[in-house]
Structure formats: structure tokens, C-alpha cells
Scaffold this motif. Sequence first.
Motif, PDB file in Angstrom:
ATOM      1  N   VAL A   1       0.843  -1.173   0.169  1.00  0.00           N
ATOM      2  CA  VAL A   1       0.031   0.085  -0.142  1.00  0.00           C
ATOM      3  C   VAL A   1       0.835   1.241   0.019  1.00  0.00           C
ATOM      4  N   CYS A   2       0.790   1.875  -1.076  1.00  0.00           N
ATOM      5  CA  CYS A   2       1.651   3.237  -1.164  1.00  0.00           C
ATOM      6  C   CYS A   2       0.870   4.397  -0.885  1.00  0.00           C
ATOM      7  N   ASP A   3       0.979   4.900   0.529  1.00  0.00           N
ATOM      8  CA  ASP A   3       0.056   6.074   0.599  1.00  0.00           C
ATOM      9  C   ASP A   3       0.691   7.522   0.572  1.00  0.00           C
ATOM     10  N   GLU A   4       0.432   8.289  -0.511  1.00  0.00           N
ATOM     11  CA  GLU A   4       1.192   9.498  -1.121  1.00  0.00           C
ATOM     12  C   GLU A   4       2.561   9.257  -1.038  1.00  0.00           C
ATOM     13  N   ALA A   5       2.912   7.902  -1.644  1.00  0.00           N
ATOM     14  CA  ALA A   5       4.289   7.589  -1.667  1.00  0.00           C
ATOM     15  C   ALA A   5       5.243   8.800  -2.276  1.00  0.00           C
ATOM     16  N   VAL A   6       4.642   9.446  -3.306  1.00  0.00           N
ATOM     17  CA  VAL A   6       5.422  10.283  -4.137  1.00  0.00           C
ATOM     18  C   VAL A   6       4.883  11.840  -3.912  1.00  0.00           C
ATOM     19  N   SER A   7       3.985  12.254  -3.241  1.00  0.00           N
ATOM     20  CA  SER A   7       3.239  13.354  -3.115  1.00  0.00           C
ATOM     21  C   SER A   7       4.356  14.332  -2.768  1.00  0.00           C
ATOM     22  N   ALA A   8       5.226  14.025  -1.866  1.00  0.00           N
ATOM     23  CA  ALA A   8       6.237  15.206  -1.249  1.00  0.00           C
ATOM     24  C   ALA A   8       7.454  15.478  -2.169  1.00  0.00           C
ATOM     25  N   LEU A   9       7.345  14.618  -3.167  1.00  0.00           N
ATOM     26  CA  LEU A   9       8.759  14.868  -4.204  1.00  0.00           C
ATOM     27  C   LEU A   9       8.527  15.801  -5.189  1.00  0.00           C
TER      28      LEU A   9
END
Length: 354
Positions: free
Chosen positions: A199-207
Motif C-alpha cells: 500500500v503506497c500512501d501518497e508515496a511520491v506526493s512530497a517529491l
Amino acid sequence: MPDAKLEAQPPARQESDDVMLEVRNLKKYFPIEKGLFRAVKGHVKAVDDVSFTIREGETFGLVGESGSGKTTLGRCIVRAISPTSGQIFFRLPAGELVDIAALPKRELRDVRKYFHMIFQDPYSSLDPRMSVLDIIAEPIRNNKLLKANRDIQDRVRELMTVVGLDIQHLNRYPHAFSGGQRQRIGIARSLAPNPRLIVCDEAVSALDVSIQAQILNLLEDLQSEFNLTFLFIAHDLSVVEHISDRVGVMYVGQLVELTDTDSLFTNPKHPYTEALLSAVPTTDPEIKMDRIILPGEVANPADPPSGCYFHPRCRYAQELCKREAPEWKEVAPGHFAACHFADELELRGVEDAR
Ligand SMILES: Nc1ncnc2c1ncn2[C@@H]1O[C@H](COP(=O)(O)OP(=O)(O)OP(=O)(O)O)[C@@H](O)[C@H]1O
Ligand code: SF4
Ligand SMILES: [Mg+2]
């Protein structure tokens, strides 16, 4: 206590062999306690009767505004928290489907290694006092997958290589890495016990966008290499567009639409999806976007509106919408939506909006 009755709600249980995860009528209600004696005054219905399946090897995108219940749903699926009611069938490597919502603690411990969740902020989810070696080795040690330190180190080096980290940095600490590298450490750690579902929770949102693309590519490569199944959570539809096979849209704890990515983007059947799509940025600066601005705020999951929860913000709302909650129905093969007028409305997809 909230209603724990299981209502029959489509999509119906799929008996097919390729199901990796089947969530049925899942609810997670958080009690609202008040006063000295902490009397329960109500419930935040964070996840409210959600049903869907994810196939083996599939990437299922889950989108919705902040507070719609995506993280809570993900945390229930990896059993970081216990659902209030409902079932979560998960396929074990031997082929058996087990309801992990009902598993006693002891048995749950044995199957936990097969699912894992990675989070938005890799820094806060990595212990700053642990070296990369220890961070990645922890799930190997906890699950007693390898015993000898030498074997554990070899496995950590192998995992670092797989995710594109320099094995020379084995003894460094998280602060020495960039955001993208830290997310790679988190991914290596999640791969350590050979999981089946991530489960990837906003795994790239901060990048940054370019780093986002690198991490998304890495996840796709890992998926085919290790036959992983992904539940990919994001509030940004443009992130899920390229990685997801199918997408579910959540609004105030419920799924309002679910279909394959292409149909969702070109032929949405729910007004909420249409509004989210209108905000997807275009890569062509020549094209002027016609964004649908939703009035008001996301409804309060502790006190949702009557009828269709989306009605106070919906430009197509009619009297019926205030009175009656729409049914979750299959509007085209494999395309589900919860809107009274899903068959009649002509909604704009991305092509029309761009
Ligand atoms: N432990 C908790 N106790 C009480 N309420 C909670 C708890 N965790 C989440 N909630 C509430 O449940 C609702 C759903 O929250 P959740 O974090 O699942 O949403 P989300 O879709 O992941 O949002 P975001 O996009 O901001 O991450 C929110 O109203 C939130 O305040
Ligand atoms: S049921 Fe009514 S209010 Fe709800 S999305 Fe459909 S048209 Fe809008
Ligand atoms: Mg969240």
C-alpha cells in the motif's frame, strides 16, 4: 456502537483465482468521546461500507480529497488498525484466501509479512537513529527470515541495489539522504520480507516532479520483477493516471466511482470525478483548462449531509439527491458509480477538459 450489519453491496464477491485482495463492506468508525467520563457522542465514519477487489499483479489507484478516508482504508488493509466491521480477504502464497479482518493476533503475525504500507514522508517513517542497514534489516530480523548477520547484510545490499541505492552508504543515517533516496530506503525495507501487496500512501506526493517520475518508474519495475500488487493512494489524479490499472474514487468514507483508468479519465460517471479530473494539469501550455471549482468543503464524516453526501457541492443535484442516497451500481461492464443520474449525465473527461 455503529451498525455492524453487513449489507449486500456490489461489486459481488469475485471467486476468480486472480483476486489478491477483496474488501467487503469495510467500515472504520472512530468514536468521538466527550466529557470527564469519555462518553461516546458520535462517530467519525472514516470508511463507511467500502467494497472492491484488487487482482494479483494489479495497481489499484485510490483518490479523493483530504479526509475522504484513504489512509484509514489503507491502514485497515495492512491491519495497522482493526476495522469496525467488514471483511478483508487476502490471498496467501499457497493460494488460500483468508479474512485478515477476522484473524486472531497470533495468526495475523504470521501473515503480516505479506503486506506492507509505505508513507508520504519517508523521513518521519524512518527512524533517524537507525542506519540504513538496520532500517532495511529490521523486518528481516523481526520475521526471523535470516539469522546470520552476514546473510542479513548480503540481503540488505541486494535490496539496496534493487532500489537503486549505493551499497557504500549502508552505514549512513536517514538525514544524509535526499527525499527521493529516503523513499528508496522505505521501499527497500518494504520489499525485505518478500511482500505480495504494498500500500503506497501518497508515496511520491512530497517529491519534486522529476523525482516522482523516477520513483514511479522504480515501483513499476519492481512490480514486474517481484509480481507485486499495489494499492496506490494519492489525492492527485495525475499521479495515479500512469501507474494504475483501475482507479477508485472516494468521497467522505465511501467509494463513489470505480473503473479502469482509461474509462475513468475519458468517460467519468460521477460528478465528483468530473470535478477532480478538471483539476488535472495539462502538459500543453496552449490548452486552457476549464476547471470546475467545487463550492464548500468536503462534508464532515461525523455528520454527513442527507441523501447523496456530495449533493451540497454538486452542480447536477436535484431534489431526489437530498432525500435519497444513490445506489452503487454497475453503469457499464466493470464501471461502478454511485449517482442517481450516472446513466443520464454527460460528464467531461480529461480530453474534453484539456
Ligand atoms: N485515529 C483517528 N481518530 C479519529 N478520527 C480519525 C483518526 N484517523 C483519521 N480520522 C478521521 O477520519 C477521516 C479520514 O481520514 P484519513 O486520514 O483516512 O483521510 P485521507 O483521505 O487519507 O486524507 P489525506 O488526503 O489528508 O491524507 C478524517 O475525518 C480524519 O480526521
Ligand atoms: S446523486 Fe445527485 S448530488 Fe449525488 S452526484 Fe449524482 S447528481 Fe450529484
Ligand atoms: Mg491520507
